[in-house]
Design an enzyme around this catalytic site. Structure first.
Site, PDB file in Angstrom:
ATOM      1  CE  LYS A  81      -1.839   1.685   4.235  1.00  0.00           C
ATOM      2  NZ  LYS A  81      -1.356   3.250   4.282  1.00  0.00           N
ATOM      3  CG  ASN A  82       2.405   2.786   3.563  1.00  0.00           C
ATOM      4  OD1 ASN A  82       1.257   3.159   3.399  1.00  0.00           O
ATOM      5  ND2 ASN A  82       2.612   2.259   4.853  1.00  0.00           N
ATOM      6  CB  VAL A 129       7.327   6.566  14.035  1.00  0.00           C
ATOM      7  CG1 VAL A 129       7.265   7.165  12.747  1.00  0.00           C
ATOM      8  CG2 VAL A 129       8.683   5.992  13.777  1.00  0.00           C
ATOM      9  NE  ARG A 146      -1.696  13.270   7.619  1.00  0.00           N
ATOM     10  CZ  ARG A 146      -0.577  13.769   7.344  1.00  0.00           C
ATOM     11  NH1 ARG A 146       0.290  13.227   6.458  1.00  0.00           N
ATOM     12  NH2 ARG A 146      -0.248  14.836   8.017  1.00  0.00           N
ATOM     13  CG  ASP A 176       3.195   1.167   9.254  1.00  0.00           C
ATOM     14  OD1 ASP A 176       2.853   2.056   9.893  1.00  0.00           O
ATOM     15  OD2 ASP A 176       3.638   1.505   8.117  1.00  0.00           O
ATOM     16  CG  ASP A 211      -4.091  10.407  11.122  1.00  0.00           C
ATOM     17  OD1 ASP A 211      -3.264  10.621  12.056  1.00  0.00           O
ATOM     18  OD2 ASP A 211      -3.471  10.107  10.040  1.00  0.00           O
TER      19      ASP A 211
HETATM   20  N1  EPU Z   1       6.358  14.763  10.339  1.00  0.00           N
HETATM   21  C1  EPU Z   1       6.377  15.946  10.617  1.00  0.00           C
HETATM   22  N2  EPU Z   1       6.496  17.011   9.632  1.00  0.00           N
HETATM   23  C2  EPU Z   1       6.392  16.541   8.399  1.00  0.00           C
HETATM   24  C3  EPU Z   1       6.642  15.304   8.001  1.00  0.00           C
HETATM   25  C4  EPU Z   1       6.443  14.315   9.022  1.00  0.00           C
HETATM   26  O1  EPU Z   1       6.384  16.412  11.857  1.00  0.00           O
HETATM   27  O2  EPU Z   1       6.575  17.335   7.506  1.00  0.00           O
HETATM   28  C5  EPU Z   1       6.341  13.627  11.433  1.00  0.00           C
HETATM   29  C6  EPU Z   1       4.937  12.967  11.709  1.00  0.00           C
HETATM   30  O3  EPU Z   1       4.070  13.513  12.122  1.00  0.00           O
HETATM   31  C7  EPU Z   1       5.420  11.749  12.116  1.00  0.00           C
HETATM   32  C8  EPU Z   1       6.838  11.401  11.556  1.00  0.00           C
HETATM   33  O4  EPU Z   1       7.345  12.665  11.317  1.00  0.00           O
HETATM   34  O5  EPU Z   1       5.447  11.704  13.570  1.00  0.00           O
HETATM   35  C9  EPU Z   1       7.012  10.449  10.603  1.00  0.00           C
HETATM   36  O6  EPU Z   1       6.136  10.748   9.591  1.00  0.00           O
HETATM   37  P1  EPU Z   1       6.556  10.237   8.139  1.00  0.00           P
HETATM   38  O7  EPU Z   1       6.442  11.534   6.858  1.00  0.00           O
HETATM   39  O8  EPU Z   1       7.987   9.488   8.030  1.00  0.00           O
HETATM   40  O9  EPU Z   1       5.252   9.424   7.656  1.00  0.00           O
HETATM   41  P2  EPU Z   1       4.257   9.113   6.637  1.00  0.00           P
HETATM   42  O10 EPU Z   1       4.862   9.506   5.228  1.00  0.00           O
HETATM   43  O11 EPU Z   1       3.110  10.312   6.891  1.00  0.00           O
HETATM   44  C10 EPU Z   1       4.319   6.938   6.168  1.00  0.00           C
HETATM   45  C11 EPU Z   1       3.461   5.866   5.860  1.00  0.00           C
HETATM   46  C12 EPU Z   1       2.924   5.325   7.271  1.00  0.00           C
HETATM   47  C13 EPU Z   1       4.254   4.815   7.981  1.00  0.00           C
HETATM   48  C14 EPU Z   1       5.387   6.141   8.104  1.00  0.00           C
HETATM   49  C15 EPU Z   1       6.441   5.502   8.761  1.00  0.00           C
HETATM   50  C16 EPU Z   1       2.266   6.087   3.899  1.00  0.00           C
HETATM   51  C17 EPU Z   1       1.147   6.474   3.212  1.00  0.00           C
HETATM   52  N3  EPU Z   1       2.563   6.088   5.125  1.00  0.00           N
HETATM   53  O12 EPU Z   1       3.793   7.886   6.793  1.00  0.00           O
HETATM   54  O13 EPU Z   1       2.017   4.198   7.234  1.00  0.00           O
HETATM   55  O14 EPU Z   1       3.790   4.596   9.366  1.00  0.00           O
HETATM   56  O15 EPU Z   1       5.732   6.689   6.774  1.00  0.00           O
HETATM   57  O16 EPU Z   1       7.189   4.708   8.332  1.00  0.00           O
HETATM   58  O17 EPU Z   1       3.356   5.684   2.993  1.00  0.00           O
HETATM   59  C18 EPU Z   1       0.348   2.899   7.750  1.00  0.00           C
HETATM   60  O18 EPU Z   1       0.527   2.446   6.723  1.00  0.00           O
HETATM   61  O19 EPU Z   1      -0.484   2.629   8.597  1.00  0.00           O
HETATM   62  C19 EPU Z   1       0.875   4.184   8.107  1.00  0.00           C
HETATM   63  C20 EPU Z   1       0.646   4.949   8.867  1.00  0.00           C
END
Ligand code: EPU
Length: 417
Positions: A17-18, A321, A87, A299, A111
């Site tokens: 998915k991701n 995280v 999201r 995850d 969320d």
């Molecule tokens: N964060 C910030 N500022 C930003 C970006 C992120 O503060 O500009 C913070 C977030 O709030 C969080 C942390 O940094 O606390 C990590 O966020 P990250 O950007 O790495 O995560 P993401 O891209 O939003 C993806 C996956 C998540 C997975 C995380 C970490 C997708 C669609 N989602 O999220 O997957 O947990 O990376 O590996 O790719 C899931 O599948 O259930 C899921 C949540």
């Protein structure tokens, strides 16, 4: 579901998915038809398909293979109704800005796993010369042509790395993203972009060097297998003292997780088609600390808490995280788990058995963790709000049934109070 059955047999994992959501967004970078294979049949892919269609793309194919035909001038707006439901829609920000010179993406809001900032996405795009503002619930960005820049991420954010990467491939000049995320899904995106003609160095490392090109061409790409789904079945095998072959599972993407399961007492065998996890005894408690890849995946944290709930001994699980990813613990406690949290630490004292009860999925991974707990709980467990699980687990119930679990799906309306 009725707990007690042992998971045994073979289960096949689809594409991640991701990863696939970002691959679909990356298709926007080139006019013409990009083909993705290994596409999972999950709700989030349907939402991304709808988003691409609204941008003027034609999306068609079989359930596992998608052809995305992108027009010369795609639209540049992602509506709130879709972003609110998923999201990850935010990942069109970078490619649309690079391709159209302007973009309006609805702000996703909060969320169930915490406040999730976009500041590193915005700061990085601004460094590349974009003007970015928040206006009436939308993030609005424009830049006639982005310019290469040196970007240091405070934290290896997956989403920020991906958005900046997709913006940089068409920028003028060289972009360096330092402290970039190294998740297999980021590598998968780099590989699609390279196949489309992007020039990216340092793939799989924390420094990505991108030499912008004038244009990209469509490509065909196989989605990387879903390591979180693979890990979920592996944990399920250990919890139920089962024996499961995870076909298409990449053990190399789950090194720490599989090592933890071995410490808990499991045997893991690498196979040509995937890997096998077998367990014969009560698991031993293992501590887990979540971190960006190659650290332990956040995850899989709910699954590991469920495992600790029935393990012999006390485990400390630390979540680094997402700030609110312990919300589902109150639901696990309804199943009889002995868990105390303090900030981002959870101390889990393993119980011999859990006891079945109605519980509610608060997000996708929490939902999967609660299902795993239900598989070993005494009596009947009902997990409601399973629409969260549908976002990322294809045919979860059928797959568990195929492994011998006593589980069935009820119409979700029947579960609402
Ligand atoms: N964060 C910030 N500022 C930003 C970006 C992120 O503060 O500009 C913070 C977030 O709030 C969080 C942390 O940094 O606390 C990590 O966020 P990250 O950007 O790495 O995560 P993401 O891209 O939003 C993806 C996956 C998540 C997975 C995380 C970490 C997708 C669609 N989602 O999220 O997957 O947990 O990376 O590996 O790719 C899931 O599948 O259930 C899921 C949540």
């Amino acid at each position: 579901m009725v707990g007690g059955a042992r998971l045994a047999g073979e289960v096949t994992v689809t594409g991640a998915k991701n990863s696939v959501l970002k691959l679909m967004a990356a298709s926007l970078l080139a006019e013409g038809t990009t083909v993705l294979t290994g596409v999972p049949r999950i709700v989030d892919v349907s939402i991304m398909t709808e988003l691409l269609r609204r941008l003027g793309c034609v999306v068609q194919g079989t359930p596992t293979k998608l052809g995305i035909t992108v027009p010369e001038r795609p639209g540049h707006e992602a509506d709130y109704d879709l972003v609110r439901r998923m999201r990850a829609s935010i990942c069109v920000l970078g490619p649309l800005l690079a391709r159209c010179g302007e973009v309006r993406v609805a702000l996703p809001g909060g969320d169930n796993i915490g406040s999730r900032g976009l500041n590193w996405h915005i700061d990085g795009l601004a460094k590349m010369g974009a003007s970015v503002q928040s206006s009436h619930g939308f993030l609005v960005a424009s830049a006639p042509r982005l310019a290469g820049a040196s970007i240091w991420l405070d934290f290896p954010s997956v989403g920020a790395t991906e958005n900046l990467l997709m913006a940089a491939v068409l920028a003028k000049g060289r972009t360096v993203i330092d402290n970039a995320a190294r998740e297999p899904e980021v590598v998968d995106l780099c590989e699609l972009l390279q196949a489309m003609g992007a020039e990216i160095g340092g793939v799989g490392t924390s420094t990505l060097e991108i030499e912008g090109v004038e244009s990209l061409t469509p490509a065909t790409h196989a989605t990387v297998p879903d390591r979180v789904v693979a890990g979920t079945f592996a944990i399920g095998a250990v919890m139920t003292r089962g024996d499961v072959v995870v076909v298409n599972g990449r053990a190399g993407h789950l090194e720490i997780a599989l090592d933890k399961l071995c410490t808990a007492g499991a045997t893991v065998e690498l196979l040509e088609e995937g890997f096998r996890v077998a367990m014969t005894e009560r698991p031993r408690a293992v501590d887990v600390v979540t971190l960006p890849y190659p650290g332990f995946s956040t995850d899989l944290q709910p699954g590991m808490i469920a495992l600790a709930g029935i393990s012999d001994g006390t485990a400390m699980i630390t979540e680094n995280v997402f700030e609110s990813r312990f919300m589902f613990i109150d639901e696990l406690i309804r199943l009889g788990a002995d868990i105390r949290t303090d900030g981002h630490h959870a101390v889990v004292r393993g119980r011999e058995v859990l006891s079945g009860a109605p519980v509610r999925a608060t997000d996708i991974r929490a939902g999967a963790g609660l299902v795993l707990a239900g598989l070993v709980a005494d009596g009947v467990t009902t997990v409601s709000d399973v629409h969260h699980i549908d976002r990322g687990y294809q045919d979860f119930v059928q797959q568990l049934q195929g492994l011998g679990a006593d589980v069935r799906r009820e119409p979700e309306d029947d579960q609402r109070p």
